[in-house]
Design a protein around this motif. Structure first.
Motif, PDB file in Angstrom:
ATOM      1  N   LEU A 168       8.893  28.465 -63.791  1.00 13.43           N
ATOM      2  CA  LEU A 168       8.602  27.105 -63.778  1.00 13.43           C
ATOM      3  C   LEU A 168       7.076  26.959 -63.429  1.00 13.43           C
ATOM      4  CD1 LEU A 168      11.657  26.357 -61.121  1.00 13.43           C
ATOM      5  CD2 LEU A 168      11.385  25.502 -63.480  1.00 13.43           C
ATOM      6  N   VAL A 169       6.816  25.843 -64.130  1.00 18.43           N
ATOM      7  CA  VAL A 169       5.468  25.383 -63.794  1.00 18.43           C
ATOM      8  C   VAL A 169       5.323  24.182 -63.361  1.00 18.43           C
ATOM      9  CG1 VAL A 169       3.138  24.782 -65.289  1.00 18.43           C
ATOM     10  CG2 VAL A 169       4.703  26.556 -65.998  1.00 18.43           C
ATOM     11  N   ALA A 170       4.754  24.073 -62.239  1.00 16.91           N
ATOM     12  CA  ALA A 170       4.562  22.668 -61.346  1.00 16.91           C
ATOM     13  C   ALA A 170       3.194  22.286 -61.193  1.00 16.91           C
ATOM     14  CB  ALA A 170       5.143  23.007 -59.809  1.00 16.91           C
ATOM     15  N   VAL A 171       2.839  21.031 -61.460  1.00 17.72           N
ATOM     16  CA  VAL A 171       1.729  20.604 -61.405  1.00 17.72           C
ATOM     17  C   VAL A 171       1.453  19.349 -60.245  1.00 17.72           C
ATOM     18  CG1 VAL A 171      -0.166  19.248 -62.466  1.00 17.72           C
ATOM     19  CG2 VAL A 171       1.276  20.898 -63.882  1.00 17.72           C
ATOM     20  N   ASP A 172       0.355  19.730 -59.274  1.00 18.30           N
ATOM     21  CA  ASP A 172       0.281  18.538 -58.428  1.00 18.30           C
ATOM     22  C   ASP A 172      -0.498  17.724 -58.841  1.00 18.30           C
ATOM     23  OD1 ASP A 172      -1.023  17.350 -56.084  1.00 18.30           O
ATOM     24  OD2 ASP A 172      -0.803  18.777 -54.744  1.00 18.30           O
ATOM     25  N   ASN A 173      -0.146  16.523 -59.288  1.00 19.55           N
ATOM     26  CA  ASN A 173      -0.997  15.402 -59.812  1.00 19.55           C
ATOM     27  C   ASN A 173      -1.510  14.332 -59.219  1.00 19.55           C
ATOM     28  OD1 ASN A 173      -1.566  14.598 -62.545  1.00 19.55           O
ATOM     29  ND2 ASN A 173       0.288  13.405 -62.885  1.00 19.55           N
ATOM     30  N   THR A 174      -1.579  14.787 -57.813  1.00 18.27           N
ATOM     31  CA  THR A 174      -1.961  13.598 -56.722  1.00 18.27           C
ATOM     32  C   THR A 174      -3.387  13.043 -57.285  1.00 18.27           C
ATOM     33  OG1 THR A 174      -0.998  14.866 -54.921  1.00 18.27           O
ATOM     34  CG2 THR A 174      -2.782  13.242 -54.413  1.00 18.27           C
ATOM     35  N   PHE A 175      -4.362  14.072 -57.703  1.00 18.67           N
ATOM     36  CA  PHE A 175      -5.666  13.332 -57.854  1.00 18.67           C
ATOM     37  C   PHE A 175      -5.735  12.598 -59.174  1.00 18.67           C
ATOM     38  CE2 PHE A 175      -9.260  15.433 -55.502  1.00 18.67           C
ATOM     39  CZ  PHE A 175      -8.711  15.664 -54.423  1.00 18.67           C
ATOM     40  N   ALA A 176      -4.949  13.044 -60.392  1.00 17.21           N
ATOM     41  CA  ALA A 176      -5.221  12.387 -61.660  1.00 17.21           C
ATOM     42  C   ALA A 176      -4.184  11.264 -61.706  1.00 17.21           C
ATOM     43  CB  ALA A 176      -4.788  13.317 -62.568  1.00 17.21           C
ATOM     44  N   THR A 177      -2.981  11.004 -60.917  1.00 13.62           N
ATOM     45  CA  THR A 177      -1.991  10.083 -61.399  1.00 13.62           C
ATOM     46  C   THR A 177      -1.465  10.053 -62.738  1.00 13.62           C
ATOM     47  OG1 THR A 177      -3.097   8.065 -61.744  1.00 13.62           O
ATOM     48  CG2 THR A 177      -3.148   8.825 -59.844  1.00 13.62           C
ATOM     49  N   PRO A 178      -0.464   9.471 -62.950  1.00 10.29           N
ATOM     50  CA  PRO A 178       0.006   9.734 -64.331  1.00 10.29           C
ATOM     51  C   PRO A 178      -0.591   8.676 -65.204  1.00 10.29           C
ATOM     52  CG  PRO A 178       1.805   8.451 -62.912  1.00 10.29           C
ATOM     53  CD  PRO A 178       0.637   9.362 -61.999  1.00 10.29           C
ATOM     54  N   TYR A 179      -1.266   7.710 -64.526  1.00 11.25           N
ATOM     55  CA  TYR A 179      -2.301   6.843 -65.439  1.00 11.25           C
ATOM     56  C   TYR A 179      -3.492   7.871 -66.220  1.00 11.25           C
ATOM     57  CZ  TYR A 179      -6.005   3.424 -66.516  1.00 11.25           C
ATOM     58  OH  TYR A 179      -6.915   2.854 -67.064  1.00 11.25           O
ATOM     59  N   LEU A 180      -3.749   8.716 -65.529  1.00 12.54           N
ATOM     60  CA  LEU A 180      -4.735   9.790 -66.285  1.00 12.54           C
ATOM     61  C   LEU A 180      -4.056  10.926 -67.248  1.00 12.54           C
ATOM     62  CD1 LEU A 180      -7.611  10.019 -63.604  1.00 12.54           C
ATOM     63  CD2 LEU A 180      -7.496   8.384 -65.739  1.00 12.54           C
ATOM     64  N   GLN A 181      -3.064  11.553 -66.558  1.00  9.35           N
ATOM     65  CA  GLN A 181      -2.402  12.491 -67.400  1.00  9.35           C
ATOM     66  C   GLN A 181      -0.870  12.641 -66.806  1.00  9.35           C
ATOM     67  OE1 GLN A 181      -4.935  15.842 -65.905  1.00  9.35           O
ATOM     68  NE2 GLN A 181      -3.635  16.337 -64.016  1.00  9.35           N
ATOM     69  N   GLN A 182       0.021  13.078 -67.842  1.00 13.36           N
ATOM     70  CA  GLN A 182       1.230  13.068 -67.411  1.00 13.36           C
ATOM     71  C   GLN A 182       1.793  14.540 -67.795  1.00 13.36           C
ATOM     72  OE1 GLN A 182       3.232   9.797 -69.398  1.00 13.36           O
ATOM     73  NE2 GLN A 182       1.873   8.382 -68.309  1.00 13.36           N
ATOM     74  N   PRO A 183       1.940  15.347 -66.890  1.00 15.10           N
ATOM     75  CA  PRO A 183       2.179  16.985 -67.023  1.00 15.10           C
ATOM     76  C   PRO A 183       3.514  17.152 -67.677  1.00 15.10           C
ATOM     77  CG  PRO A 183       1.015  16.665 -65.053  1.00 15.10           C
ATOM     78  CD  PRO A 183       1.414  15.275 -65.403  1.00 15.10           C
ATOM     79  N   LEU A 184       4.540  16.391 -67.435  1.00 18.92           N
ATOM     80  CA  LEU A 184       5.786  16.634 -68.010  1.00 18.92           C
ATOM     81  C   LEU A 184       5.472  16.611 -69.733  1.00 18.92           C
ATOM     82  CD1 LEU A 184       8.445  14.868 -65.950  1.00 18.92           C
ATOM     83  CD2 LEU A 184       7.808  17.191 -65.736  1.00 18.92           C
ATOM     84  N   SER A 185       4.877  15.744 -70.235  1.00 20.05           N
ATOM     85  CA  SER A 185       4.607  15.498 -71.601  1.00 20.05           C
ATOM     86  C   SER A 185       3.715  16.875 -72.018  1.00 20.05           C
ATOM     87  CB  SER A 185       3.947  14.297 -71.974  1.00 20.05           C
ATOM     88  OG  SER A 185       2.634  14.533 -71.640  1.00 20.05           O
ATOM     89  N   ALA A 188       4.808  20.805 -68.557  1.00 19.32           N
ATOM     90  CA  ALA A 188       5.305  21.382 -67.121  1.00 19.32           C
ATOM     91  C   ALA A 188       6.713  20.992 -66.945  1.00 19.32           C
ATOM     92  CB  ALA A 188       4.325  20.884 -66.193  1.00 19.32           C
ATOM     93  N   ASP A 189       7.157  21.752 -65.886  1.00 21.00           N
ATOM     94  CA  ASP A 189       8.664  21.594 -65.585  1.00 21.00           C
ATOM     95  C   ASP A 189       8.878  20.418 -64.370  1.00 21.00           C
ATOM     96  OD1 ASP A 189      10.087  23.656 -67.138  1.00 21.00           O
ATOM     97  OD2 ASP A 189       8.554  24.460 -66.114  1.00 21.00           O
ATOM     98  N   ILE A 190       7.573  20.364 -63.365  1.00 15.63           N
ATOM     99  CA  ILE A 190       8.048  19.624 -61.988  1.00 15.63           C
ATOM    100  C   ILE A 190       6.609  18.896 -62.203  1.00 15.63           C
ATOM    101  CG2 ILE A 190       8.111  19.687 -59.766  1.00 15.63           C
ATOM    102  CD1 ILE A 190       9.878  22.383 -60.110  1.00 15.63           C
ATOM    103  N   VAL A 191       6.649  17.878 -61.668  1.00 13.94           N
ATOM    104  CA  VAL A 191       5.377  16.890 -61.381  1.00 13.94           C
ATOM    105  C   VAL A 191       5.478  16.716 -59.703  1.00 13.94           C
ATOM    106  CG1 VAL A 191       3.890  15.032 -61.552  1.00 13.94           C
ATOM    107  CG2 VAL A 191       4.570  16.204 -63.304  1.00 13.94           C
ATOM    108  N   MET A 192       4.326  17.137 -58.925  1.00 13.10           N
ATOM    109  CA  MET A 192       4.473  16.792 -57.406  1.00 13.10           C
ATOM    110  C   MET A 192       3.312  15.760 -57.119  1.00 13.10           C
ATOM    111  SD  MET A 192       2.350  18.154 -54.781  1.00 13.10           S
ATOM    112  CE  MET A 192       2.325  17.001 -53.352  1.00 13.10           C
ATOM    113  N   HIS A 193       3.586  14.845 -56.151  1.00 15.19           N
ATOM    114  CA  HIS A 193       2.601  13.891 -55.858  1.00 15.19           C
ATOM    115  C   HIS A 193       2.432  13.926 -54.202  1.00 15.19           C
ATOM    116  CE1 HIS A 193       0.912  11.817 -59.313  1.00 15.19           C
ATOM    117  NE2 HIS A 193       2.101  12.129 -59.740  1.00 15.19           N
ATOM    118  N   SER A 194       1.244  13.787 -53.635  1.00 12.14           N
ATOM    119  CA  SER A 194       1.132  13.267 -52.442  1.00 12.14           C
ATOM    120  C   SER A 194       1.080  11.617 -52.647  1.00 12.14           C
ATOM    121  CB  SER A 194       0.027  13.767 -51.544  1.00 12.14           C
ATOM    122  OG  SER A 194      -0.246  12.910 -50.416  1.00 12.14           O
ATOM    123  N   ALA A 195       2.255  10.830 -52.628  1.00  8.34           N
ATOM    124  CA  ALA A 195       2.337   9.405 -52.776  1.00  8.34           C
ATOM    125  C   ALA A 195       1.388   8.762 -51.630  1.00  8.34           C
ATOM    126  CB  ALA A 195       3.683   8.928 -52.894  1.00  8.34           C
TER     127      ALA A 195
END
Ligand SMILES: *Cc1c(COP(=O)(O)O)cnc(C)c1O
Length: 382
Positions: A168-185, A188-195
């Motif tokens: 599994l590849v998991a990406v902590d996308n907190t800094f970028a947010t999906p506005y800047l990058q979308q790891p699932l696309s 990656a298998d899992i996206v994580m955020h500190s919301a």
């Protein structure tokens, strides 16, 4: 539906009983049943709560996933992912992780027999070199905190999956947010955020998120979320949902101000190195440009005067930038990683990765650029 529309409408429907446009805050722990086991999809709020469901559907939509999960903190979201694993399993992670993630990996999960290797994610080969038969998870964060290193999500995911598609590849996308990058696309298998940060966006809650695009993985994560119990409450879910609806316009301004601050610092005589992926001399600028839509609002820099006293003098004298931990809110914050966010990393480790006393991290907010630059300038010139 395109991204800006998704932040507002993604996964949302009007409330059925009244037509309320925003979901009510369902302050309830339990739900009436007409006969044992006969209910309307809700039994007990640890399993599901309608306000949380509305938010989780929004979370899924903005990352392009099929399922989203809301947790009581970013760290409890990470905890949920690690509970997919068994003793003896190996995890490969970046060497420049959020301090709390590093602390959880090394001080909570190592003792249950999980093995971690920390590598510089700058090179795909560093990652693949550590893969063994026991590797089950690759954990990456990009941009990293606080040095703003960029990992190539697609290249790493492709290389890992080529070795073994079950990892599994998991990406902590907190800094970028999906506005800047979308790891699932990007595979990656899992996206994580500190919301808590950009998704919430107003420094008024602590929350975590997971997003996936796979039915089986979603089922496993939902079981752990329910069985371990670290769920987001209804009030926080409402606030986070309200925050997400302006994510795209906030991010647009964070990026504009972030770029202006980085350029200003780069030309300032009191400032040494500036770490911002949007600067052309950033070592990962090319990957950043390929992978991200823009470069975000996080900027780190070093003072030329490397003493702790000089750093403290600056940190004690900004007025628009508030000296505080955290990031991603509408207001600008300034932070001293060595003594604040990254104090839990042992000093030798910290120095090895470049977190020294002269390093300062800014979360650039959405105020007027002129006020932000003037504030930095007066504090630098004291
Ligand atoms: C804040 C943060 C976390 C932890 O999230 P909490 O909501 O504080 O538990 C994890 N990763 C990153 C990149 C963060 O900034």
């Amino acid at each position: 539906m395109k991204f800006n529309t998704k932040t507002i409408h993604g996964g949302q429907k009007h409330e059925e009983a009244t037509g309320a446009v925003m979901p009510p805050v369902f302050f309830t722990s339990t739900y009436a049943q007409s006969s044992p086991g006969e209910h309307k999809g809700y039994e007990y709020s640890r399993g599901a709560n309608p306000t949380r469901t509305a938010l989780e559907n929004s979370f899924a939509a903005i990352e392009g996933g099929s399922h989203g999960f809301a947790f009581s903190s970013g760290l409890s979201a990470i905890d949920c992912v690690l509970r997919l694993l068994n003793p003896g399993d190996e995890i490969i992670a970046g060497d420049d992780l959020y301090g709390g993630t590093y602390r959880m990996f090394t001080r909570l999960f190592k003792k249950y027999g999980l093995e971690f290797s920390f590598v510089d994610m700058n090179s795909v080969d560093n990652v693949t070199a550590k893969i063994t038969e026991k590797t089950k998870l690759v954990w990456l964060e990009t941009p990293t905190n606080p040095l703003m290193k960029i990992a190539d999500i697609k290249a790493i995911t492709n290389a890992v999956k080529e070795h073994n598609s079950d990892i599994l590849v998991a990406v902590d996308n907190t800094f970028a947010t999906p506005y800047l990058q979308q790891p699932l696309s990007l595979g990656a298998d899992i996206v994580m955020h500190s919301a808590t940060k950009y998704l919430g966006g107003h420094s008024d809650l602590v929350m975590g998120a997971l997003m996936v695009n796979d039915e089986k993985l979603a089922e496993e994560l939902h079981f752990i979320q329910f069985a371990a119990g670290a769920v987001a409450g209804p009030m926080d879910s409402f606030l986070a949902l309200r925050g997400v609806k302006t994510l795209h316009i906030r991010m647009q301004r964070h990026c504009e101000n972030g770029r202006a601050v980085a350029q200003f610092l780069q030309n300032h005589p009191k400032v040494g190195e500036v770490y911002y992926p949007g600067l052309e001399n950033h070592p990962n600028h090319t990957i950043a440009k390929k992978q991200m839509k823009d470069f975000g609002g996080m900027v780190s820099f070093r003072l030329k005067d490397e003493s702790k006293e000089a750093a403290f003098k600056f940190l004690e004298n900004t007025h628009v930038f508030t000296l505080a931990e955290s990031l991603g809110g509408v207001e600008s914050l300034v932070n001293h990683p060595t003594t604040m966010t990254h104090a839990s990393i042992p000093e030798p480790e910290r120095l090895k990765i470049g977190i020294t006393d002269s390093l300062i991290r800014l979360s650039v907010g959405i105020e007027d650029e002129e006020d932000l630059l003037a504030d930095l300038d007066q504090a630098l010139n004291l």
